[in-house]
Enzyme design. Structure first.
Site, PDB file in Angstrom:
ATOM      1  N   ASN A   1      -7.373  -0.553   4.743  1.00 37.28           N
ATOM      2  CA  ASN A   1      -7.865   0.448   3.957  1.00 37.28           C
ATOM      3  C   ASN A   1      -9.453  -0.004   3.445  1.00 37.28           C
ATOM      4  O   ASN A   1     -10.292   0.964   3.048  1.00 37.28           O
ATOM      5  CB  ASN A   1      -7.165   0.473   2.674  1.00 37.28           C
TER       6      ASN A   1
ATOM      7  N   GLN B   1      -3.545   4.947   5.491  1.00 34.48           N
ATOM      8  CA  GLN B   1      -4.992   5.282   6.095  1.00 34.48           C
ATOM      9  C   GLN B   1      -5.102   5.692   7.599  1.00 34.48           C
ATOM     10  O   GLN B   1      -6.203   6.113   8.033  1.00 34.48           O
ATOM     11  CB  GLN B   1      -5.950   4.007   5.920  1.00 34.48           C
TER      12      GLN B   1
ATOM     13  N   SER C   1       0.818   9.058   2.725  1.00 39.75           N
ATOM     14  CA  SER C   1       0.362   9.201   1.574  1.00 39.75           C
ATOM     15  C   SER C   1      -0.636  10.712   1.740  1.00 39.75           C
ATOM     16  O   SER C   1      -1.297  10.759   2.501  1.00 39.75           O
ATOM     17  CB  SER C   1      -0.736   8.049   0.656  1.00 39.75           C
TER      18      SER C   1
ATOM     19  N   CYS D   1      -7.694   0.157  -5.760  1.00 37.27           N
ATOM     20  CA  CYS D   1      -6.493  -0.343  -6.604  1.00 37.27           C
ATOM     21  C   CYS D   1      -6.971  -1.511  -7.320  1.00 37.27           C
ATOM     22  O   CYS D   1      -6.666  -2.306  -8.333  1.00 37.27           O
ATOM     23  CB  CYS D   1      -5.161  -0.679  -6.104  1.00 37.27           C
TER      24      CYS D   1
END
Length: 406
Positions: A171, A199, A219, A349
């Protein structure tokens, strides 16, 4: 199905943080809105006693089929989750718990898990928790391009290894692992293979059968779907056993209980269909814009590209603006000075942390280089005009900072 074309004009700040999150595609938002009000498809998809529930269930299952088609899976192999973080937790903790339940009560050794040192925190944190429970863990070090090689994995496998978890696309760097080659090593030894593909899905071609993985995390908000929805691909096989982490109504074949959010399922399904319809053309255009950005700034003093320039996803460019401990831009000042660009110093994050990126440190950067690195990520709605503006803004900002630091 066609995508909306990028707009000719842009507004500041320019968004270049698509790896952190993508905007919901207009077509996706429209489909989702149809599932929110009394006039729409609002009912509980688990309600089997009336037509409203049947219609909601049909919409959810259609979305499941759309997402399954994107990754080459059977619809029964898609388990809805709240996102890749939950999918990773379900895969890692679920497999570990199922593995432990099958062992003898007299066996003190719970088993061995292999991950890489540069996985997302949504993998590393559950793994650290499992380690505290008594599982043995090996964290593989990547190459200086952020790639895990088959040789690296081969050397780490043990007789008691029961699970390997390696990401498809990093990522922060965009580096792509050869998942097919890595999973092949595990298949020969009966080791389950999990891949965090948050990703990758919707950005590069992903086929779970071709990759030969047992579990794969997805995701929605990484490919123009809504936040709060994702999925775990679970290969339909007797040797893939997962213990549920959320208990309640036995939803999702007893793997993940909870009332499904019809609008979010519909959203990720529509986003999956959009991605599949234009995957090659979109990624080619995005790669051209990323390369244009790099070409426009690559001659700046003390600059270098982090990660692989070839084995990489099209939208991510990670750049260090200091290639020596005594030269280059101050990282925090650079990020603050680029106020007209929405970029990142690493994973979203970890954005509240001022410590150097553990990913960049793992590939050999020192603290100064890591803290002076930025991730630019290009996406579906990025325009050439925005990239040209970004180049001008970066060049002017870096030149000014270097002049003031002399």
């Amino acid at each position: 199905m066609t995508l909306n074309s990028p707009q000719a004009s842009f507004r500041k700040p320019v968004y270049l943080d698509y790896a952190a999150s993508t905007p919901v595609a207009p077509q996706v938002a429209a489909k989702m809105a149809e599932c929110l009000t009394r006039e729409g498809n609002f009912a509980n998809p688990a309600s089997r006693s009336h037509v409203f529930g049947w219609q909601a269930e049909e919409a959810v299952e259609n979305a499941r089929a759309q997402l399954a088609a994107l990754v080459g899976a059977d619809t029964r192999e898609i388990v809805w989750t709240s996102g890749a973080t939950e999918a990773n937790n379900l895969a890692l903790k679920g497999v570990a718990e199922a593995h432990r339940s099958q062992k003898s009560t007299n066996d003190e050794k719970l088993g061995h898990i292999v991950v890489s040192a540069i996985e997302h925190k949504a993998v590393l944190d559950p793994i650290a928790w499992l380690e505290e429970q008594g599982f043995s863990v090996t964290r593989l070090q990547p190459t200086n391009e952020g790639i895990i090689t088959p040789e690296n994995l081969q050397d780490a496998l043990r007789d008691d290894t029961f699970l390997v978890s390696l990401m498809q696309v990093n990522n922060e760097l965009g580096s792509i692992n050869d998942i097919k080659a890595l999973s092949a090593l595990c298949k020969t030894r009966g080791i389950l293979f999990h891949c965090d593909a948050a990703q990758g899905v919707g950005k590069i071609a992903v086929n779970v059968k071709d990759l030969n993985v047992d579990l794969l995390s997805i995701s929605g908000h990484k490919f123009y779907g809504p936040k709060g929805i994702g999925a775990l691909y679970v290969r339909r096989s007797g040797d893939v056993k997962i213990a549920a982490q959320i208990h309640g109504g036995g939803h999702e074949r007893n793997m993940r209980s909870g009332t499904l959010a019809t609008h979010q399922c519909v959203g990720i399904g529509e986003a999956a269909e959009l991605a599949q319809s234009s995957l090659d053309d979109e990624q080619r255009r995005i790669a051209e814009l990323r390369d244009l950005l790099w070409q426009g700034i690559s001659d700046l003093p003390n600059i270098k590209r982090n990660g692989s320039s070839s084995q990489t996803v099209s939208g991510i460019l990670n750049v260090s603006f200091a290639n020596d401990v005594s030269q280059g831009c101050d990282g925090e000042m650079l990020l603050l000075s680029l106020r007209d660009l929405a970029v990142s110093s690493g994973s979203a994050c970890n954005s509240a942390s001022m410590s150097p990126s553990y990913v960049l440190k793992a590939i050999g950067l020192n603290d100064v280089e890591a803290q002076a690195s930025l991730r630019f990520s290009v996406g579906r709605y990025t325009t050439r005009e925005e990239i040209e503006f970004a180049i001008e803004h970066i060049r002017a900002t870096v030149t000014k900072l270097l002049r003031t630091q002399i």
